[in-house]
Motif scaffolding. Sequence first.
Motif, PDB file in Angstrom:
ATOM      1  N   GLN A   7       0.797  -1.211   0.000  1.00 41.83           N
ATOM      2  CA  GLN A   7       0.000   0.000   0.000  1.00 41.83           C
ATOM      3  C   GLN A   7       0.840   1.277   0.000  1.00 41.83           C
ATOM      4  OE1 GLN A   7      -2.527  -0.413   3.369  1.00 41.83           O
ATOM      5  NE2 GLN A   7      -3.737  -2.051   2.474  1.00 41.83           N
ATOM      6  N   VAL A   8       2.086   1.192   0.395  1.00 45.32           N
ATOM      7  CA  VAL A   8       2.949   2.364   0.462  1.00 45.32           C
ATOM      8  C   VAL A   8       3.453   2.680  -0.942  1.00 45.32           C
ATOM      9  CG1 VAL A   8       5.099   3.290   1.410  1.00 45.32           C
ATOM     10  CG2 VAL A   8       3.648   1.824   2.814  1.00 45.32           C
ATOM     11  N   PRO A   9       3.288   3.945  -1.393  1.00 38.48           N
ATOM     12  CA  PRO A   9       3.776   4.284  -2.736  1.00 38.48           C
ATOM     13  C   PRO A   9       5.308   4.316  -2.761  1.00 38.48           C
ATOM     14  CG  PRO A   9       2.888   6.224  -1.639  1.00 38.48           C
ATOM     15  CD  PRO A   9       2.626   5.056  -0.748  1.00 38.48           C
ATOM     16  N   SER A  10       5.840   4.128  -3.945  1.00 34.57           N
ATOM     17  CA  SER A  10       7.296   4.129  -4.088  1.00 34.57           C
ATOM     18  C   SER A  10       7.832   5.549  -3.923  1.00 34.57           C
ATOM     19  CB  SER A  10       7.690   3.579  -5.458  1.00 34.57           C
ATOM     20  OG  SER A  10       7.266   4.486  -6.456  1.00 34.57           O
ATOM     21  N   VAL A  11       9.127   5.656  -3.689  1.00 35.67           N
ATOM     22  CA  VAL A  11       9.776   6.954  -3.512  1.00 35.67           C
ATOM     23  C   VAL A  11       9.636   7.794  -4.775  1.00 35.67           C
ATOM     24  CG1 VAL A  11      12.002   8.083  -3.097  1.00 35.67           C
ATOM     25  CG2 VAL A  11      11.383   6.054  -1.801  1.00 35.67           C
ATOM     26  N   SER A  12       9.748   7.154  -5.939  1.00 38.47           N
ATOM     27  CA  SER A  12       9.629   7.897  -7.195  1.00 38.47           C
ATOM     28  C   SER A  12       8.213   8.455  -7.375  1.00 38.47           C
ATOM     29  CB  SER A  12      10.014   7.020  -8.383  1.00 38.47           C
ATOM     30  OG  SER A  12       9.153   5.900  -8.459  1.00 38.47           O
ATOM     31  N   PHE A  15       7.966  11.462  -5.035  1.00 35.27           N
ATOM     32  CA  PHE A  15       8.742  12.562  -5.590  1.00 35.27           C
ATOM     33  C   PHE A  15       8.020  13.196  -6.776  1.00 35.27           C
ATOM     34  CE2 PHE A  15      12.197  14.251  -8.274  1.00 35.27           C
ATOM     35  CZ  PHE A  15      12.676  15.218  -7.390  1.00 35.27           C
ATOM     36  N   ALA A  16       7.430  12.375  -7.633  1.00 31.41           N
ATOM     37  CA  ALA A  16       6.682  12.896  -8.784  1.00 31.41           C
ATOM     38  C   ALA A  16       5.487  13.717  -8.319  1.00 31.41           C
ATOM     39  CB  ALA A  16       6.227  11.741  -9.678  1.00 31.41           C
ATOM     40  N   LEU A  17       4.781  13.258  -7.306  1.00 32.65           N
ATOM     41  CA  LEU A  17       3.648  14.002  -6.758  1.00 32.65           C
ATOM     42  C   LEU A  17       4.104  15.337  -6.171  1.00 32.65           C
ATOM     43  CD1 LEU A  17       0.628  14.081  -6.033  1.00 32.65           C
ATOM     44  CD2 LEU A  17       1.213  12.942  -3.896  1.00 32.65           C
ATOM     45  N   TYR A  18       5.219  15.303  -5.444  1.00 35.16           N
ATOM     46  CA  TYR A  18       5.768  16.523  -4.846  1.00 35.16           C
ATOM     47  C   TYR A  18       6.139  17.535  -5.927  1.00 35.16           C
ATOM     48  CZ  TYR A  18       9.112  19.677  -2.701  1.00 35.16           C
ATOM     49  OH  TYR A  18       9.786  20.793  -2.296  1.00 35.16           O
ATOM     50  N   THR A  19       6.817  17.109  -6.969  1.00 36.22           N
ATOM     51  CA  THR A  19       7.228  18.034  -8.023  1.00 36.22           C
ATOM     52  C   THR A  19       6.018  18.579  -8.768  1.00 36.22           C
ATOM     53  OG1 THR A  19       7.632  16.172  -9.522  1.00 36.22           O
ATOM     54  CG2 THR A  19       9.535  17.068  -8.351  1.00 36.22           C
ATOM     55  N   SER A  20       4.993  17.742  -8.967  1.00 35.10           N
ATOM     56  CA  SER A  20       3.775  18.213  -9.635  1.00 35.10           C
ATOM     57  C   SER A  20       3.066  19.280  -8.805  1.00 35.10           C
ATOM     58  CB  SER A  20       2.818  17.048  -9.893  1.00 35.10           C
ATOM     59  OG  SER A  20       3.395  16.104 -10.746  1.00 35.10           O
ATOM     60  N   LEU A  21       2.931  19.023  -7.494  1.00 36.77           N
ATOM     61  CA  LEU A  21       2.289  20.005  -6.624  1.00 36.77           C
ATOM     62  C   LEU A  21       3.097  21.300  -6.541  1.00 36.77           C
ATOM     63  CD1 LEU A  21       0.993  17.733  -3.720  1.00 36.77           C
ATOM     64  CD2 LEU A  21      -0.363  18.850  -5.495  1.00 36.77           C
ATOM     65  N   SER A  22       4.406  21.187  -6.510  1.00 33.64           N
ATOM     66  CA  SER A  22       5.258  22.379  -6.480  1.00 33.64           C
ATOM     67  C   SER A  22       5.086  23.201  -7.748  1.00 33.64           C
ATOM     68  CB  SER A  22       6.729  21.993  -6.326  1.00 33.64           C
ATOM     69  OG  SER A  22       6.938  21.357  -5.104  1.00 33.64           O
ATOM     70  N   ALA A  23       5.054  22.529  -8.890  1.00 31.83           N
ATOM     71  CA  ALA A  23       4.889  23.232 -10.166  1.00 31.83           C
ATOM     72  C   ALA A  23       3.526  23.915 -10.232  1.00 31.83           C
ATOM     73  CB  ALA A  23       5.064  22.254 -11.325  1.00 31.83           C
TER      74      ALA A  23
END
Length: 180
Positions: A7-12, A15-23
């Motif tokens: 159930q835990v998402p991968s680090v990548s 990270f992709a979610l974080y960069t999308s939200l930041s953008a």
Amino acid sequence: MASLFNQVPSVSTVFALYTSLSAISMILRRIINEIVPKPIRDYINVKVVDLFTSYCQQTFRAAEVYFKMRLAGLSTGQLLVGSSDLKNPEAEPNLGIPVNTKIVDEFEGIHLEWTLHCVELKSYPFEKRYFNLTCKKEFREKIMTDYLTYIATSAEKIMRHREKLFIYSYSREGGWQSAK
């Protein structure tokens, strides 16, 4: 049965979610800066800051009232003592909390340490005072909900009992006089 690791998402993915939200947040900020006039942005900013500042001031004042009434029973090495009425030597003393003094309190068996800090503001002729509350991390949620609510209600009760009613009468000869 699904395991926790499935159930835990991968680090990548994180990270992709974080960069999308930041953008997205940078794009929204740019759009708001371009569309919303500066006076309106400043007004909204002031109102948001006032909202948080008001809450912090209320919490600070409640803690200050609460501790001033409990100073005699609390564990602290220093006290500020003044007079509530300089003309009356028998007046009840007014207790205060010195800056950088550690005050130890206990709530439902939880050990708490409060320290009053003071910072002089360079751009203003006055200072900023705040309390630093220290407790074990495991009790943080209980302290934020139950203990701070307890302090606020205790301070409210103290302030209600502190209110005094002074009655004066007007006499033609001497003006206003205390009815005692």
